[in-house]
Motif scaffolding. Structure first.
Motif, mmCIF file in Angstrom:
data_model
loop_
_atom_site.group_PDB
_atom_site.id
_atom_site.type_symbol
_atom_site.label_atom_id
_atom_site.label_comp_id
_atom_site.label_asym_id
_atom_site.label_seq_id
_atom_site.Cartn_x
_atom_site.Cartn_y
_atom_site.Cartn_z
ATOM 1 N N TYR A 13 -24.333 6.680 -3.635
ATOM 2 C CA TYR A 13 -24.178 7.933 -2.897
ATOM 3 C C TYR A 13 -22.730 8.418 -2.944
ATOM 4 O O TYR A 13 -22.466 9.605 -3.066
ATOM 5 N N ARG B 100 -30.835 11.347 0.150
ATOM 6 C CA ARG B 100 -32.199 10.897 0.434
ATOM 7 C C ARG B 100 -32.991 10.681 -0.847
ATOM 8 O O ARG B 100 -33.673 9.672 -1.009
ATOM 9 N N THR C 158 -31.268 7.667 -3.056
ATOM 10 C CA THR C 158 -31.451 6.301 -2.540
ATOM 11 C C THR C 158 -32.911 5.976 -2.261
ATOM 12 O O THR C 158 -33.272 4.803 -2.152
ATOM 13 N N GLY C 159 -33.726 7.015 -2.095
ATOM 14 C CA GLY C 159 -35.110 6.786 -1.723
ATOM 15 C C GLY C 159 -35.260 6.392 -0.265
ATOM 16 O O GLY C 159 -36.312 5.892 0.146
ATOM 17 N N GLN C 160 -34.199 6.630 0.529
ATOM 18 C CA GLN C 160 -34.204 6.261 1.951
ATOM 19 C C GLN C 160 -34.102 7.509 2.819
ATOM 20 O O GLN C 160 -33.458 8.489 2.436
ATOM 21 N N PRO C 161 -34.715 7.483 4.014
ATOM 22 C CA PRO C 161 -34.658 8.648 4.929
ATOM 23 C C PRO C 161 -33.328 8.717 5.667
ATOM 24 O O PRO C 161 -33.253 8.553 6.884
ATOM 25 N N LEU C 162 -32.243 8.952 4.939
ATOM 26 C CA LEU C 162 -30.912 8.955 5.536
ATOM 27 C C LEU C 162 -30.773 10.060 6.585
ATOM 28 O O LEU C 162 -31.409 11.107 6.477
ATOM 29 N N ASP D 63 -23.484 4.417 4.424
ATOM 30 C CA ASP D 63 -24.529 4.917 3.535
ATOM 31 C C ASP D 63 -24.001 5.234 2.143
ATOM 32 O O ASP D 63 -24.773 5.309 1.183
ATOM 33 N N ARG E 19 -24.827 2.840 -0.661
ATOM 34 C CA ARG E 19 -26.224 2.645 -1.054
ATOM 35 C C ARG E 19 -26.415 3.027 -2.525
ATOM 36 O O ARG E 19 -26.038 4.116 -2.944
#
Length: 351
Positions: free
Chosen positions: A93, A152, A155-159, A199, A202
């Motif tokens: 990121y 988001r 990373t594939g994450q719900p930041l 973050d 990540r």
């Protein structure tokens, strides 16, 4: 003047299609913006036209917040332009955000200033073009939303963000807080996205080293060509002006942003018969003149904005520059002028 870019803005690829997917006709946007329909097929527009397009889209949506959220999420990754595709395929990121800030210089009118400090990473939006007016609220919002969306998707994450600040109303605050996952502050002095610094480490699941090896050299060449059209002194002063509020910029930080060593920057300034200290003084002087043209800013605020810790230091410096106090100078030059005359005088002083 704080700009260094030309008044030609590239229409983001996929913008019209994205608007269409939200049920809004490109023709309706053009008409609402009072622009000819041929604008839809134009690859570049002026800053005024670009702002008018975004304002028209916002007016047709009815609520700025919903327009921000829907347009930020409707864009298909495959249709990203190279300046966004490279960040999307970055290593992590942090790498993505730094690439975005670097290559954003190829896509005015907005630029990004990234600062990491403590547990926070702040990304402040700034305007690069000659327009004195701030960008439409929707454009401000979509720019910051897309930075979070980048993280988001990468990373594939719900930041979530830590804080989002806007200088103007953005419509449904609750909807924006639900999207960003944090508190939204309106009426701020800047437009800024604050992320959790942790973050930034990540990794991106979309990391593609081979694609970056293709995109990066091409984008860097384009950026170098753009910078070669500007003098080193103009570039340095532009970077200084971005950093004045945060304190006194040093040659190391400016050189880093120019992607060169401080020794190389010093040599290039010497070749241009300039010094870092001289350019810093000029940058402060020019920004002081610009800020004094804004009647909403008091003298103490102007002093802070150009990097002076106390008002007396600013007064002494300004007397050396103009032979008068800031307040007297402002009264003499601006109180009797209309807003349009203010702008014309600023353009004259910057040319």
């Amino acid at each position: 003047m704080k700009s260094y870019t030309s008044d030609r803005i590239k229409i983001p690829p996929g913008l019209w299609e994205g608007i269409h997917q939200l049920g809004i006709s490109a023709d309706d946007v053009a008409r609402k913006a009072q622009l000819p329909l041929t604008i839809i097929t134009e690859p570049t527009v002026t800053t005024a036209q670009y702002f008018a397009i975004w304002q028209a889209y916002s007016d047709l949506m009815g609520d700025t917040a919903q327009g921000i959220i829907q347009l930020a999420t409707v864009f298909e990754t495959a249709k990203y332009p190279p300046t966004v595709l490279a960040p999307y395929h970055a290593r992590d990121y942090r790498d993505a955000l730094n690439r975005m800030a670097r290559y954003k210089q190829l896509c005015p009118p907005e630029g990004l200033l990234i600062t990491e400090e403590g547990e926070r990473c702040t990304i402040e939006l700034e305007w690069l073009n000659i327009s004195d007016q701030p960008g439409p609220a929707l454009l401000v919002g979509i720019t910051l939303a897309c930075l979070l969306e980048l993280g988001r998707r990468g990373t594939g994450q719900p930041l979530t963000a830590q804080l989002v600040e806007f200088s103007q109303p953005m419509g449904d605050v609750q909807a924006l807080e639900a999207y960003f996952g944090c508190r939204i502050r309106m009426g701020a002095n800047h437009n800024r996205l604050t992320l959790y610094r942790r973050d930034l480490d990540r990794p991106f699941i979309s990391y593609n080293e081979e694609l970056l090896e293709i995109l990066t050299p091409a984008l860097d060449r384009s950026l170098d060509e753009l910078q070669n059209h500007r003098s080193i002194t103009d570039l340095v002063k532009w970077i200084m002006k971005r950093s004045l509020t945060g304190g006194r910029p040093d040659i190391q930080s400016v050189a880093k942003e120019l992607n060169m060593s401080d020794r190389t920057l010093q040599r290039r300034l010497t070749d241009a018969n300039a010094s870092f200290k001289q350019l810093l003084t000029q940058a402060r002087h020019e920004q002081a003149i610009e800020y004094l043209a804004d009647p909403s800013l008091d003298i103490k605020e102007v002093a802070f904005l150009i990097g002076y810790e106390d008002q007396n230091s600013f007064y002494r410096a300004f007397r050396l520059w103009e032979g008068d106090t800031p307040s007297n100078w402002r009264t003499e030059h601006f109180n009797s002028l209309s807003l349009s005359e203010h702008r014309q005088e600023m353009l004259t002083m910057g040319s």
